[in-house]
Write an enzyme that holds these catalytic residues in place. Structure first.
Site, mmCIF file in Angstrom:
data_model
loop_
_atom_site.group_PDB
_atom_site.id
_atom_site.type_symbol
_atom_site.label_atom_id
_atom_site.label_comp_id
_atom_site.label_asym_id
_atom_site.label_seq_id
_atom_site.Cartn_x
_atom_site.Cartn_y
_atom_site.Cartn_z
ATOM 1 N N GLU A 130 -19.374 -36.423 56.028
ATOM 2 C CA GLU A 130 -18.307 -36.745 56.968
ATOM 3 C C GLU A 130 -18.263 -38.243 57.269
ATOM 4 O O GLU A 130 -17.189 -38.821 57.438
ATOM 5 C CB GLU A 130 -18.491 -35.952 58.270
ATOM 6 N N THR A 183 -8.186 -38.869 58.711
ATOM 7 C CA THR A 183 -8.955 -38.797 59.960
ATOM 8 C C THR A 183 -9.256 -40.197 60.484
ATOM 9 O O THR A 183 -9.169 -40.454 61.692
ATOM 10 C CB THR A 183 -10.270 -38.029 59.736
#
Length: 308
Positions: A130, A183
């Site tokens: 991530e 994101t």
């Protein structure tokens, strides 16, 4: 070498779940990636094949590769692993594409090693994927993928993940407009200071949502699915967000919000029948918008990653 390979399903996930920015997430049941992880004599990690999406094969540029390397750095194995990814979750879709690959890789390698690490360790390794994907090592997608069901990241330092009860009749409906919201971009527009009155409302909703999940009080779940902090800012990036939300609630959804950083929009409903009605309501809005979309209706996946 026995048990030389594993084929797995790594689920898509909904993170934030309205009021729980970076701390709440849930796993979906019928949307996800398939991965094949193979034990090989050569040390290290090699990504041998990716189908479905154009993503980097170089280990250090691939989220699954980076997560796998983080795990192997804490072992003394004298062999390595090859990873094949059938990428069915589009990157930038808001339903945990990078998390599925990261979590799937570490789950399978851990199993092939004889499970030396617990689920919280695996979250820690998957968070490195991530970090590569978004610039922030957040756990609200990888945690539900690895634990299954609803998860709460109570603390990041030290990492403390809590499995939350999943009510049996809870269904998710997700509409994914075919546009990409990165994101990292969606994080850049967020405010770093928030008014105390908004923070207080948000804390109340997080507590209410957790309580509602444990007591299976669907009305309380619905009342708590309100986001006063992130949604007002991020919803401007998503075409027709407000009409989708309004129609979903009118169709009987308990609550509706942004999945992850968007552009996907999720709704939670009591029962499959309502969740399917919500799907039709969402479609009716997007038919007029003129952007292509996918819709998924899924029970909350209590198991997380599974062997195929």
């Amino acid at each position: 070498m026995k048990n030389e390979e594993l084929k797995i399903f790594a689920p898509a996930t909904i993170a934030n779940v309205s009021c729980g920015f970076d701390v709440l997430g849930l796993a979906l049941d019928n949307v996800g990636d398939e991965m094949l992880i193979r034990k090989v004599a050569k040390k290290g990690v090699t990504i041998t094949k990716i189908i479905g999406q154009d993503l980097p094969l170089e280990t250090h540029n691939n989220v699954a590769g980076v997560a796998a390397l983080a795990l192997l750095a804490e072992t003394e194995s004298d062999f390595g692993f090859e990873i094949e990814i059938d990428k069915r979750i589009k990157p930038g879709s808001g339903i945990g594409s990078s998390a599925a690959s990261s979590a799937g890789a570490v789950w399978a390698i851990n199993k092939l090693l004889g499970n030396p690490f617990n689920s919280t360790d695996l979250v820690r390794f998957a968070m490195e994927g991530e970090r590569l994907a978004t610039g922030v090592a957040h756990a609200d997608n990888v945690a539900p993928a690895l634990f299954g069901g609803f998860t709460l990241v109570r603390s990041y330092n030290p990492l403390d993940i809590i499995s939350i009860n999943t009510p049996s009749k809870l269904y998710a409906t997700v509409i994914h407009p075919q546009i990409e919201v990165k994101t990292s971009d969606a994080r850049e527009i967020l405010k770093t200071n928030i008014p105390l009155k908004d923070a207080i409302k948000q804390w109340g909703n997080v507590g209410g949502l957790i309580s509602g999940l444990y007591t299976e009080d669907y009305e309380l779940i619905g009342r708590s699915l309100e986001d006063y902090i992130i949604e007002p800012i991020r919803s401007i990036l998503i075409p027709a967000f407000d009409p989708v939300k309004n129609k979903s609630l009118n169709a009987g959804a308990l609550g509706c919000g942004i999945s992850g950083s968007g552009p996907s929009i999720f709704a939670l409903s009591k029962g499959k029948e309502t969740a399917l009605k919500v799907a039709e309501a969402m479609k009716s809005v997007y038919e007029k918008v003129g952007i292509e979309y996918d819709v998924h209706v899924s029970k909350v996946n209590k198991q997380g990653i599974k062997e195929l």
